[in-house]
Design a protein around this motif. Structure first.
Motif, PDB file in Angstrom:
ATOM      1  N   PHE A  68      41.347  33.521 -31.590  1.00  0.00           N
ATOM      2  CA  PHE A  68      42.105  34.571 -30.932  1.00  0.00           C
ATOM      3  C   PHE A  68      41.165  35.710 -30.596  1.00  0.00           C
ATOM      4  O   PHE A  68      40.346  36.105 -31.410  1.00  0.00           O
ATOM      5  CB  PHE A  68      43.232  35.084 -31.842  1.00  0.00           C
ATOM      6  N   CYS A  75      46.123  40.200 -27.200  1.00  0.00           N
ATOM      7  CA  CYS A  75      45.587  39.020 -27.862  1.00  0.00           C
ATOM      8  C   CYS A  75      45.950  37.742 -27.108  1.00  0.00           C
ATOM      9  O   CYS A  75      47.053  37.617 -26.569  1.00  0.00           O
ATOM     10  CB  CYS A  75      46.107  38.934 -29.292  1.00  0.00           C
ATOM     11  N   GLY A  77      44.866  33.275 -27.229  1.00  0.00           N
ATOM     12  CA  GLY A  77      44.104  32.173 -27.791  1.00  0.00           C
ATOM     13  C   GLY A  77      43.121  31.658 -26.759  1.00  0.00           C
ATOM     14  O   GLY A  77      43.408  31.649 -25.565  1.00  0.00           O
TER      15      GLY A  77
END
Length: 163
Positions: A68, A75, A77
């Motif tokens: 992340f 944020c 991934g």
């Protein structure tokens, strides 16, 4: 007299139970629950394996890594390729790492924190994220040396797209 003694004993038991109950509940809440579902990070890692864009590549000296990143507080991934521990622990001094497609002579970039850079100095900074570049070239290499002379640079890792 017996009534008074029984009442005192009952009161003592009730007060003890009333005081002990919150302590017992606090201890239970503090203890980890092994039957609880996985945390978001664990679940993301488990689910991330399904979306690995590098799973159809043959990797030599590289491994897929999911992490992340939170640039500017947002944020997300991100899958990337990083050097394996065996390669990263080798001694590298005085040159640069760069990404090169030997079939076309084209360069790609690394992701350093959240900035795309053409070269990096340290093995821990090698992070390939340009999946379009890798899909459009059958073989991509991480080389160590002088990017102005890629043919003289040492190949430290490669990713080959399986057809």
């Amino acid at each position: 007299m017996i009534r008074r003694t029984a009442f005192r004993a009952l009161t003592t038991v009730a007060v003890t139970a009333a005081l002990a109950l919150p302590l017992a509940q606090g201890a239970q809440a503090a203890a980890p629950d092994t039957t609880a579902p996985a945390t978001a990070a664990t679940a993301a890692t488990i689910n991330a394996n399904d979306d690995n864009p590098f799973r159809w590549m043959e990797l030599d000296g590289l491994r897929a890594d999911f992490q992340f990143m939170c640039p500017a507080g947002h944020c997300a991934g991100l899958w990337s390729l990083v050097l394996t521990d065996n390669v990263a622990q080798q001694r590298f001094e005085g040159r640069k790492f760069f990404v090169y497609a030997p079939a076309t002579g084209e360069f790609s970039f690394f992701l350093d924190t959240d900035i795309a850079v053409r070269t990096v100095d340290h093995p821990s900074q090698v992070r390939l994220v340009d999946t379009d570049f890798m899909r459009s070239h059958p073989r991509v290499e991480v080389r160590y040396g002088d990017p102005d002379h890629p043919d003289r640079a040492r190949v430290v890792a490669s990713a080959t797209t399986l057809m």
